[in-house]
Scaffold this active site. Structure first.
Site, PDB file in Angstrom:
ATOM      1  N   TYR A   1     -43.604  44.259  12.605  1.00  0.00           N
ATOM      2  CA  TYR A   1     -42.951  43.251  13.095  1.00  0.00           C
ATOM      3  C   TYR A   1     -42.980  42.946  14.657  1.00  0.00           C
ATOM      4  O   TYR A   1     -43.275  42.098  14.892  1.00  0.00           O
ATOM      5  CB  TYR A   1     -41.494  43.095  12.541  1.00  0.00           C
ATOM      6  CG  TYR A   1     -40.978  41.901  12.654  1.00  0.00           C
ATOM      7  CD1 TYR A   1     -40.144  41.406  13.767  1.00  0.00           C
ATOM      8  CD2 TYR A   1     -40.916  40.952  11.614  1.00  0.00           C
ATOM      9  CE1 TYR A   1     -39.527  40.101  13.782  1.00  0.00           C
ATOM     10  CE2 TYR A   1     -40.150  39.838  11.531  1.00  0.00           C
ATOM     11  CZ  TYR A   1     -39.445  39.464  12.645  1.00  0.00           C
ATOM     12  OH  TYR A   1     -38.852  38.061  12.841  1.00  0.00           O
TER      13      TYR A   1
ATOM     14  N   HIS B   1     -38.413  31.459  13.313  1.00  0.00           N
ATOM     15  CA  HIS B   1     -38.810  32.808  12.855  1.00  0.00           C
ATOM     16  C   HIS B   1     -39.655  33.377  14.471  1.00  0.00           C
ATOM     17  O   HIS B   1     -39.492  34.659  14.789  1.00  0.00           O
ATOM     18  CB  HIS B   1     -39.937  33.086  12.084  1.00  0.00           C
ATOM     19  CG  HIS B   1     -40.145  34.575  11.693  1.00  0.00           C
ATOM     20  ND1 HIS B   1     -39.349  35.068  10.861  1.00  0.00           N
ATOM     21  CD2 HIS B   1     -41.142  35.293  11.859  1.00  0.00           C
ATOM     22  CE1 HIS B   1     -39.852  36.485  10.742  1.00  0.00           C
ATOM     23  NE2 HIS B   1     -41.180  36.396  11.135  1.00  0.00           N
TER      24      HIS B   1
ATOM     25  N   ARG C   1     -36.624  34.791  16.170  1.00  0.00           N
ATOM     26  CA  ARG C   1     -36.037  36.273  15.746  1.00  0.00           C
ATOM     27  C   ARG C   1     -37.331  37.250  16.328  1.00  0.00           C
ATOM     28  O   ARG C   1     -37.071  38.342  16.587  1.00  0.00           O
ATOM     29  CB  ARG C   1     -36.194  36.157  14.280  1.00  0.00           C
ATOM     30  CG  ARG C   1     -35.895  37.440  13.492  1.00  0.00           C
ATOM     31  CD  ARG C   1     -35.828  37.330  12.046  1.00  0.00           C
ATOM     32  NE  ARG C   1     -36.163  38.583  11.303  1.00  0.00           N
ATOM     33  CZ  ARG C   1     -35.236  39.288  10.876  1.00  0.00           C
ATOM     34  NH1 ARG C   1     -33.934  39.293  11.250  1.00  0.00           N
ATOM     35  NH2 ARG C   1     -35.420  40.367   9.908  1.00  0.00           N
TER      36      ARG C   1
ATOM     37  N   LYS D   1     -31.234  40.015   3.006  1.00  0.00           N
ATOM     38  CA  LYS D   1     -31.546  39.881   1.790  1.00  0.00           C
ATOM     39  C   LYS D   1     -31.071  40.991   1.185  1.00  0.00           C
ATOM     40  O   LYS D   1     -30.616  41.800   1.641  1.00  0.00           O
ATOM     41  CB  LYS D   1     -33.496  40.223   2.479  1.00  0.00           C
ATOM     42  CG  LYS D   1     -34.159  39.118   3.004  1.00  0.00           C
ATOM     43  CD  LYS D   1     -35.418  39.587   3.053  1.00  0.00           C
ATOM     44  CE  LYS D   1     -36.414  38.448   3.491  1.00  0.00           C
ATOM     45  NZ  LYS D   1     -37.833  39.108   3.822  1.00  0.00           N
TER      46      LYS D   1
ATOM     47  N   HIS E   1     -33.945  45.287   8.552  1.00  0.00           N
ATOM     48  CA  HIS E   1     -34.996  45.739   7.649  1.00  0.00           C
ATOM     49  C   HIS E   1     -34.754  47.108   7.107  1.00  0.00           C
ATOM     50  O   HIS E   1     -34.205  47.829   7.316  1.00  0.00           O
ATOM     51  CB  HIS E   1     -36.166  46.118   8.513  1.00  0.00           C
ATOM     52  CG  HIS E   1     -37.101  44.780   9.271  1.00  0.00           C
ATOM     53  ND1 HIS E   1     -37.645  44.996  10.353  1.00  0.00           N
ATOM     54  CD2 HIS E   1     -37.154  43.541   8.454  1.00  0.00           C
ATOM     55  CE1 HIS E   1     -37.928  43.783  10.676  1.00  0.00           C
ATOM     56  NE2 HIS E   1     -37.797  42.904   9.689  1.00  0.00           N
TER      57      HIS E   1
ATOM     58  N   ARG F   1     -32.239  35.718  10.757  1.00  0.00           N
ATOM     59  CA  ARG F   1     -33.258  35.011   9.653  1.00  0.00           C
ATOM     60  C   ARG F   1     -32.616  33.494   9.769  1.00  0.00           C
ATOM     61  O   ARG F   1     -31.565  33.265   9.904  1.00  0.00           O
ATOM     62  CB  ARG F   1     -33.352  35.626   8.381  1.00  0.00           C
ATOM     63  CG  ARG F   1     -34.170  37.011   8.272  1.00  0.00           C
ATOM     64  CD  ARG F   1     -33.971  37.351   6.909  1.00  0.00           C
ATOM     65  NE  ARG F   1     -34.502  38.848   6.740  1.00  0.00           N
ATOM     66  CZ  ARG F   1     -33.961  39.935   6.772  1.00  0.00           C
ATOM     67  NH1 ARG F   1     -32.393  39.860   7.010  1.00  0.00           N
ATOM     68  NH2 ARG F   1     -34.530  41.027   6.630  1.00  0.00           N
TER      69      ARG F   1
END
Length: 298
Positions: free
Chosen positions: A275, A240, A243, A172, A266, A148
């Protein structure tokens, strides 16, 4: 002026005086509520007391059929719910007829991936400038590990293990991941580290701006876009998209959805499936090729 218009005018005055909303926001409310006034009038309504949940649903369906997007419809229904809430607070309505009526979810627009040939062209940049070396290293790391943007700019030198070709990232939810980055990324990081002290040595950040501070996300976005133009790529290049390209190319080569999930960080497998725009046929082919129970007897 009908009662429908009168109530809307009163509500707009309330938003202006009591809520002190900006003129632009007020204009947006006015446009959304004018749409429901027109629909209500066409259906013979004289007052908002005659409006029920069926009419609100029909209004939503009509708006969609006239081409209103899911996101715009959600905004329209939100304005309508707020208006009806106000009417309830004024004892004009007993209940909000728009409560519980929602727009369909807007489709998730994913960035197109960069194909392998274009990726090679993007990475083949002129490195006469030390900043170009830094940018090449960032591109290699971003594409090599599927990071990211926040993970890329958050990298410190201490997060590197160049001997093993790995990097530690904080994703995250403050979840750490240890990721392979590939020999090309390792080589370009080493090249950048040889030049890094030209910009400063006090900051722990791996990638520095020309002012010697940790490079910002906005700066990375700007530099990647500029390189996309310089290298002749047709599509806008942003972090992005790299990615996304990493995920797509990895999945096309390996078919290992769970492995790609771990690399991307994820929490849910369903996120990875969406995705990487997998379809059922691809998943079925992976299953048929890999699962022992899928192998048919002769």
């Amino acid at each position: 002026m009908t009662d429908l218009h009168t109530d809307v005018e009163r509500y707009l005055r309330y938003l202006s005086v009591e809520r002190q909303l900006s003129p632009i926001t007020l204009l947006n409310y006015q446009r959304q509520l004018e749409a429901i006034i027109n629909f209500a009038s066409e259906n013979g309504l004289q007052s908002w007391q005659q409006c029920d949940v069926t009419m609100v649903r029909n209004f939503a369906v009509r708006s969609r059929r006239k081409g209103l997007g899911a996101a715009s419809l959600a905004l329209r229904l939100s304005a309508l719910r707020s208006f009806f809430d106000w009417l309830v607070s004024q004892n004009e309505l007993k209940a909000n007829p728009a409560k519980g009526v929602s727009a369909p979810k807007a489709p998730r627009h994913l960035p197109k991936n960069i194909d392998v040939d274009d990726m090679n062209r993007l990475l083949d940049i002129d490195i006469n400038d030390p900043l170009a070396v830094r940018d090449r290293a960032m591109l290699e790391v971003m594409y090599g590990a599927g990071l990211r943007l926040s993970e890329l700019v958050g990298l410190d030198i201490k997060h590197l293990d160049l001997e093993s070709g790995e990097v530690w990232v904080m994703g995250k939810g403050s979840k750490e991941r240890r990721l392979p980055i590939g020999r090309n990324a390792v080589a370009w990081i080493e090249h950048w580290l040889d030049l890094r002290n030209l910009f400063g040595s006090e900051d722990d950040a791996l990638f520095l701006s020309k002012l010697g501070k940790r490079i910002s996300a906005r700066n990375v976005q700007k530099r990647f876009a500029e390189w996309g133009i310089k290298q002749g790529l047709n599509n806008h290049v942003h972090p992005h998209k790299l990615r996304h390209s990493f995920a797509t190319h990895m999945l096309e080569s390996s078919g290992d959805l769970r492995g790609v999930q771990e690399l991307l960080g994820h929490a849910n497998l369903s996120t990875t499936q969406i995705y990487t725009h997998l379809d059922f046929q691809h998943l079925a082919s992976v299953y048929d090729a890999a699962h022992p129970r899928a192998k048919r007897g002769k």
